[in-house]
Design an enzyme around this catalytic site. Structure first.
Site, PDB file in Angstrom:
ATOM      1  N   GLY A 197      35.659  -4.074 -31.649  1.00  0.00           N
ATOM      2  CA  GLY A 197      34.739  -5.204 -31.749  1.00  0.00           C
ATOM      3  C   GLY A 197      33.421  -5.082 -30.997  1.00  0.00           C
ATOM      4  CB  SER A 198      31.463  -2.321 -29.477  1.00  0.00           C
ATOM      5  OG  SER A 198      31.161  -1.435 -30.521  1.00  0.00           O
ATOM      6  CG  ASN A 199      28.850  -2.608 -34.430  1.00  0.00           C
ATOM      7  OD1 ASN A 199      27.638  -2.449 -34.344  1.00  0.00           O
ATOM      8  ND2 ASN A 199      29.704  -1.601 -34.550  1.00  0.00           N
ATOM      9  CG  HIS A 201      29.421   3.721 -43.334  1.00  0.00           C
ATOM     10  ND1 HIS A 201      30.800   3.716 -43.277  1.00  0.00           N
ATOM     11  CD2 HIS A 201      29.068   4.994 -43.630  1.00  0.00           C
ATOM     12  CE1 HIS A 201      31.253   4.927 -43.538  1.00  0.00           C
ATOM     13  NE2 HIS A 201      30.225   5.726 -43.756  1.00  0.00           N
ATOM     14  CG  MET A 243      39.433  -0.490 -39.810  1.00  0.00           C
ATOM     15  SD  MET A 243      37.979   0.573 -39.937  1.00  0.00           S
ATOM     16  CE  MET A 243      38.771   2.115 -40.384  1.00  0.00           C
ATOM     17  NE  ARG A 244      43.817  -5.378 -43.936  1.00  0.00           N
ATOM     18  CZ  ARG A 244      44.974  -4.806 -44.270  1.00  0.00           C
ATOM     19  NH1 ARG A 244      45.136  -4.302 -45.473  1.00  0.00           N
ATOM     20  NH2 ARG A 244      45.960  -4.751 -43.401  1.00  0.00           N
ATOM     21  CG  LEU A 245      37.361  -1.866 -51.105  1.00  0.00           C
ATOM     22  CD1 LEU A 245      36.006  -1.376 -50.623  1.00  0.00           C
ATOM     23  CD2 LEU A 245      37.959  -0.862 -52.095  1.00  0.00           C
TER      24      LEU A 245
HETATM   25  C1  GRF Z   1      31.764   1.365 -36.015  1.00  0.00           C
HETATM   26  O1  GRF Z   1      31.435   2.722 -35.861  1.00  0.00           O
HETATM   27  C2  GRF Z   1      31.418   0.888 -37.400  1.00  0.00           C
HETATM   28  O2  GRF Z   1      30.257   1.460 -37.918  1.00  0.00           O
HETATM   29  C3  GRF Z   1      32.603   1.358 -38.194  1.00  0.00           C
HETATM   30  O3  GRF Z   1      33.706   1.125 -37.353  1.00  0.00           O
HETATM   31  C4  GRF Z   1      33.268   1.154 -35.985  1.00  0.00           C
HETATM   32  C5  GRF Z   1      33.652  -0.157 -35.378  1.00  0.00           C
HETATM   33  O4  GRF Z   1      33.383  -0.231 -34.010  1.00  0.00           O
HETATM   34  N1  GRF Z   1      32.657   0.685 -39.473  1.00  0.00           N
HETATM   35  P1  GRF Z   1      33.456  -1.616 -33.251  1.00  0.00           P
HETATM   36  O5  GRF Z   1      34.820  -2.234 -33.591  1.00  0.00           O
HETATM   37  O6  GRF Z   1      32.322  -2.472 -33.741  1.00  0.00           O
HETATM   38  O7  GRF Z   1      33.358  -1.285 -31.808  1.00  0.00           O
END
Ligand code: GRF
Length: 200
Positions: A11-13, A108, A89-91
């Site tokens: 969840g860093s983003n 991505h 992680m799901r479509l």
């Molecule tokens: C990131 O590299 C994002 O681009 C990819 O999965 C990773 C998720 O990282 N889709 P976080 O959970 O946001 O730390």
């Protein structure tokens, strides 16, 4: 703008977007809910620590459509207007995409359309590219596909491993995702075919 963020792990983003909403970098917005498809996702606690409601909606052996319908309902009940996929992680099913037309974004860790899918950073090293990066794009029902909002280029070094490259790209992901959501929140853009054009 009410934002819902979907995660599966760290969840860093999600944290970067939430902090940018809280400090006003992303204007006139609120993170209404964080939803994870995994109950053990570390991001759930991080969201709660930032004062955001965070819930797990797991698949529990159901068909994708049924699982997605529950998530769409959870987003709608909180009046979410923009869905951010952040390491989800799901479509998404076609019904999910149709429920939020041009209102779902994803990040991505490659310069799309190169290196879709899992381990994009390892794929980039394996291929031998000298430049990779990250892409924020609107989501359609195809994997890592849809109109591109912004991209940042990141150098691939000779001694990079998937881990070191992932780490370097991640820093750019956080700033790219915040900037892309800010632009969507401000709203001065139009989508022409596959192109997202910004004014001002
Ligand atoms: C990131 O590299 C994002 O681009 C990819 O999965 C990773 C998720 O990282 N889709 P976080 O959970 O946001 O730390």
């Amino acid at each position: 703008m009410k934002i819902g963020i979907l995660i599966s792990g760290r969840g860093s983003n999600m944290v970067a977007i939430t902090k940018a909403v809280l400090d006003g970098t992303i204007p006139d917005s609120e993170v209404a809910v964080v939803i994870s498809d995994r109950s053990k996702a570390a991001g759930l606690e991080k969201a709660r620590a930032l004062g955001v409601e965070a819930v797990a909606i797991t698949r529990r052996g159901r068909e994708r459509d049924e699982h997605d319908a529950e998530i769409v309902e959870a987003l709608r009940s909180r009046e979410v207007e923009l869905v951010c996929l952040a390491g989800y992680m799901r479509l998404l099913s076609a019904d999910f995409v149709r429920a939020f037309p041009e209102r779902i974004v994803n990040i991505h860790p490659s310069l799309l359309p190169s290196f879709k899918g899992l381990d994009a950073q390892g794929q980039a090293i394996e291929y031998g590219v000298k430049i990779s990066g990250c892409t924020v794009h609107f989501v359609d029902e195809h994997l890592d596909h849809g109109a591109i909002i912004l991209q940042k280029a990141v150098e691939v070094r000779d001694d990079d491993t998937p881990e070191t490259l992932s780490e370097r790209i991640l820093g750019f992901e956080h700033e790219s995702y915040v900037e892309a959501v800010r632009r969507v929140a401000v709203g001065n853009y139009k989508i022409l075919g596959r192109r997202v054009l910004f004014s001002g």
